[in-house]
Design an enzyme around this catalytic site. Structure first.
Site, PDB file in Angstrom:
ATOM      1  N   TYR A  53      18.980   8.492  48.362  1.00  0.00           N
ATOM      2  CA  TYR A  53      19.385   9.658  49.016  1.00  0.00           C
ATOM      3  C   TYR A  53      19.361   9.689  50.420  1.00  0.00           C
ATOM      4  CZ  TYR A  53      17.863  11.579  44.317  1.00  0.00           C
ATOM      5  OH  TYR A  53      17.675  11.938  42.980  1.00  0.00           O
ATOM      6  N   SER A 207      19.029  18.984  38.138  1.00  0.00           N
ATOM      7  CA  SER A 207      20.057  19.988  37.952  1.00  0.00           C
ATOM      8  C   SER A 207      19.737  20.952  36.913  1.00  0.00           C
ATOM      9  CB  SER A 207      21.458  19.353  37.670  1.00  0.00           C
ATOM     10  OG  SER A 207      21.730  18.357  38.928  1.00  0.00           O
ATOM     11  N   LEU A 209      19.601  24.186  37.215  1.00  0.00           N
ATOM     12  CA  LEU A 209      20.648  25.496  37.252  1.00  0.00           C
ATOM     13  C   LEU A 209      22.047  25.143  36.940  1.00  0.00           C
ATOM     14  CD1 LEU A 209      18.451  26.829  40.455  1.00  0.00           C
ATOM     15  CD2 LEU A 209      18.527  27.478  37.891  1.00  0.00           C
ATOM     16  N   LEU A 214      24.636  28.234  37.428  1.00  0.00           N
ATOM     17  CA  LEU A 214      24.036  29.314  36.450  1.00  0.00           C
ATOM     18  C   LEU A 214      23.149  30.207  37.493  1.00  0.00           C
ATOM     19  CD1 LEU A 214      22.316  26.698  33.842  1.00  0.00           C
ATOM     20  CD2 LEU A 214      23.911  28.788  33.393  1.00  0.00           C
TER      21      LEU A 214
END
Length: 327
Positions: A53, A207, A209, A214
């Site tokens: 990341y 994820s 959402l 969403l």
């Protein structure tokens, strides 16, 4: 915040996790500190990161905040290893790479152990037993407390978890699997989730959402400060902006109106309370956005709302994913 056991282990984690995918790239140290403090203030414990990341910057940033801002003992720090920036080989599950990656993660995090170490993806080149031996070595050395996997298909998860269970006391039981799961992506219900439930592996949905869709923010266009407006994140969001997704988002919005809450809360509560789910991992742009998401703690969806959302988002299950006798 309520705490849940991670799989069939003694490790307890907050039922919402904090993701750091954008830390060190889109999220600077000031915003990251605000998010971590807001998360900790409401009883959040699980903080999820990975060695790739931000090219390692997410771990660096989290490491600078550990101890200085939030007590290390109060957090369950989860990281991942196995993804590599090599277009010819995206994943490296070899013992040499994984153990070297773990040492590098510990240096960036400024700690001598991680609570949860996850194999980021399945490596088709390396024998699975070699990958899992690295897990056992990491745990036996004290550098890792618990282990899990990420992005393993159903058969891959079942094979790995069963291999570890075959020698109890000598091999490390897999505590978790991290997979994308939301009302817009229910593919894991075919094979991964049944395997996890059967083998006692806790699910950490990423994820939850639907990559932000969403929340309803894209119903009338693309906000300038959204992920879909970002050059490097737009391809990540685009698959969930089709007509099928729009129907599901509309249903979530209708449910939110009926419950006098937000689409974000409805979508997050739905996935949080699914069978097998331990803690959805959410990423936020800033502390205000995170605080809004964390306020879902008091919401439980009525059964009829859950059923309606299940129906509108139901994935197609056909042979052999569904019991053949019911077809």
């Amino acid at each position: 915040m309520e705490q849940r056991h991670l799989g069939r282990t003694g490790l307890r984690v907050s039922r919402i996790g904090l993701g750091t995918l954008t830390w060190g790239r889109d999220t600077d140290e000031h915003n990251a500190a605000d998010q971590l403090k807001a998360f900790w203030d409401v009883g959040g414990t699980l903080v999820d990161t990975a060695d790739v990341y931000g090219g390692g910057e997410a771990e660096h940033l989290l490491g600078r905040l550990l101890g200085n801002l939030v007590p290390r003992r109060d957090l369950v720090v989860a990281t991942k290893a196995g993804s590599v920036p090599d277009p010819s080989r995206r994943f490296d599950g070899s013992r040499g790479h994984l153990l070297a990656a773990l040492d590098a993660s510990l240096r960036r995090l400024g700690t001598d152990y991680v609570d949860l170490w996850q194999i980021h993806a399945f490596d088709h080149v390396t024998p699975l037993e070699e990958t899992l031996q690295a897990v056992d070595l990491a745990v036996s050395s004290g550098r890792v407390r618990y282990a899990g996997v990420s992005n393993f298909s159903g058969w891959q998860l079942a094979k790995a978890a069963t291999w570890q269970l075959a020698a109890p006391g000598r091999r490390t039981r897999l505590a978790s699997t991290q997979m994308e799961y939301s009302l817009l992506q229910r593919g894991i219900e075919r094979e991964v989730l049944p395997a996890a439930l059967d083998l006692g592996v806790g699910l950490l949905p990423s994820s939850p959402l639907g990559r932000g869709v969403l929340t309803g923010k894209y119903r009338t266009g693309t906000p300038s400060d959204s992920r879909a407006a970002s050059e490097h994140l737009a391809p990540f969001v685009e698959p969930y902006l089709d007509e099928a997704a729009s129907r599901i988002v509309d249903a979530v919005a209708t449910a939110a109106d009926g419950l006098a809450t937000t689409p974000l809360h409805v979508a997050l509560a739905w996935v949080r309370d699914r069978p097998g789910v331990v803690a959805p991992v959410i990423g936020a742009r800033n502390a205000q956005q995170l605080t809004e998401a964390l306020s879902v703690e008091a919401l439980s969806l009525p059964d009829e709302i859950c059923q309606a959302l299940d129906d509108v988002s139901a994935p197609v299950h056909r042979y052999p994913d569904q019991d053949w006798s019911t077809l």
